[in-house]
Enzyme design. Sequence first.
Site: not given
Length: 394
Positions: A58, A113
């Site tokens: 990760r 957006y």
Amino acid sequence: MAKKPRTPTQPATQLVNAGRDPQAYFGFINPPVYHASTLLYPTAADQVAQRSRYQYGRRGTPTMEALENALREIEGDKCAGVALLPSGLAAISTALLAVAGSGDHILMSDTAYWPTRMFCDGMLARMGVTTTYYDPLIGAGISKLIQPNTKAVYLESPGSQTFEMQDVPAIAQAAHDKGALVLMDNTWATPLYFKPFEKGVDLSIQAGTKYIGGHSDVMIGCVSANTKALPALKDTVYTMGLCVGPDDMNLALRGLRTLGVRLPRHQESALKIARWFEQRPEVSRVLHPALESNPGHVIWKRDFTGACGLFSIVLKPTPEKSVYAFMDELALFGIGYSWGGFESLVVAFDCGSQRTATPWKPEGPTLRFHIGLEDAGDLIADLENGFTAMAAAR
Ligand SMILES: *Cc1c(COP(=O)(O)O)cnc(C)c1O
């Protein structure tokens, strides 16, 4: 033996070479795709001292490093680092979480957006962050809206669906004068056609899902940051446990290599079709900042070096069923939202109810087009058929 370092290069050359070091992977051209979680240390002493180049899947793999380095190189010298996120929207929400906390205030462009607004009005509000929506054309006037607790000014230029151009340098200057950071959604132009860090942006967001991926087969987002904004960004990504799957990072890397030939073609065909729409009797206005007739053209010309394949039109008043007949008649334009792939798309939109700082009341129905990599003449012939069907349905 490694090849000698490259001299500074043009964007097309950067896109081909950035983040790649074949001699580090046995001479093969592309970096290997590491599917990885755990990393093994050679000895107990190495483990206790955490001595290793990588720590955990990760936290970083050679695949992640290759894409981050490539994106950073393309953003230019003022970009200190890049974070990869599982979608464009995740990039937006992560960037906002990195800059604002309980009691803080942010300024958000009224033309952002739509899901960005939903994040502000929902999760940020629940966390005690307040949002004020501002007129995208406000320019240096943003100064009057900045409060002592305003942590960030967020821009998206051109605006979502309606393509208003923002004066990024003027807004950034005003924000910095009062100690606020500047965030911008740069998905439309990509760093190829707008250099955010040279215009005062601190955190630049892209939906890599669009032109970086370029083939409608991957969801990915990225946030690029300057030195000032990078530590908070990386800390947020790490503590939230966010990471991107290796195959998706690989698809983004693959897309990046051809961005330099795809984007100019999208631009050229979209401009040709936008100019064709301007001549059509059915069309009232074409919302494309690279057209001389557009109110934002002067700013676009000053700050941008190109345009992508996405723009909108306002039709003259016509019944809804005739608009549907137009859309349904098109054979080469899919009806769909997410853009930036190789294919052409159309969607009907009505964002009047989404705006709170500025009215949006178009004189007729509105359509957004994404112009893909098909032959522009074929696309125009298809649109002509659409208009014939529209007339027949009136
Ligand atoms: C599509 C889009 C996003 C969101 O990207 P996803 O990868 O779909 O989450 C954000 N900003 C803009 C301008 C977009 O067009």
